[in-house]
Design an enzyme around this catalytic site. Sequence first.
Site, PDB file in Angstrom:
ATOM      1  N   ASP A  50       0.859  -1.163   0.000  1.00 58.66           N
ATOM      2  CA  ASP A  50       0.000   0.000   0.000  1.00 58.66           C
ATOM      3  C   ASP A  50       0.911   1.233   0.000  1.00 58.66           C
ATOM      4  O   ASP A  50       2.124   1.110   0.233  1.00 58.66           O
ATOM      5  CB  ASP A  50      -0.883  -0.022   1.252  1.00 58.66           C
ATOM      6  N   ASP A  97      -0.182   5.191   1.011  1.00 62.00           N
ATOM      7  CA  ASP A  97      -0.423   6.131   2.111  1.00 62.00           C
ATOM      8  C   ASP A  97      -0.479   5.401   3.449  1.00 62.00           C
ATOM      9  O   ASP A  97      -1.265   4.475   3.636  1.00 62.00           O
ATOM     10  CB  ASP A  97      -1.740   6.887   1.895  1.00 62.00           C
TER      11      ASP A  97
END
Length: 214
Positions: A10, A12
């Site tokens: 991922d 953020d």
Amino acid sequence: MKQFELVIFDWDGTLMDSISKIVHCMQALAQELEIAIPSEKVVRDVIGLSMPEAMRALFPAETEATRQSWINRYKVHYQVLNATPSPLFDGVHELLDGLAQKQKKLAIATGKGRPGLDAILSQTGLGPKFHASRCADETRSKPHPQMLHELLAELGVCPSRAVMIGDSAFDLKMAHNAGIAAIGVDYGTHDRDTLLAVSPLTVVSHPLELLQHL
């Protein structure tokens, strides 16, 4: 865990410390619109979803057209008006270099849109380190497994040889839905207990801890 050939990150809250900026921008948007300002926890709880899904969760009573106009305005806050720093987490460069030295393939599965991800990869110089990426405006939103299925197919990796690394329950649920392993990081969106409830292989508290497991 050494059997993993592909490590999918991922963005953020996992590689980039951008949670505060996202929260501040969403709250500034609400203030601009003169509507109820969501709390930090409420905003954090939708980070990881695609922007349409996040807006739907935050403002369920509004129409799709209204939410889309708010998304466009949010982007102005994020890209232009808000100056909250979004540095890479300490150790990210060393983590990615260490995994590359171990001959791991690296990929990104993010709730960001493609223009935003491409811009930040260019700004940070990290683009060449990743073999592939998928964004929320190209596939179904997390926790639907489509973006992971597409990454596996593109890179020719079977599910048992891949692992998803993420800071939210959406990341870990997406991995579960795709039939691949997951590792949580508790320095981003969701706390350790929330991540452990989704049964990842483990949860770490610093990016470089991942090298010990991978």
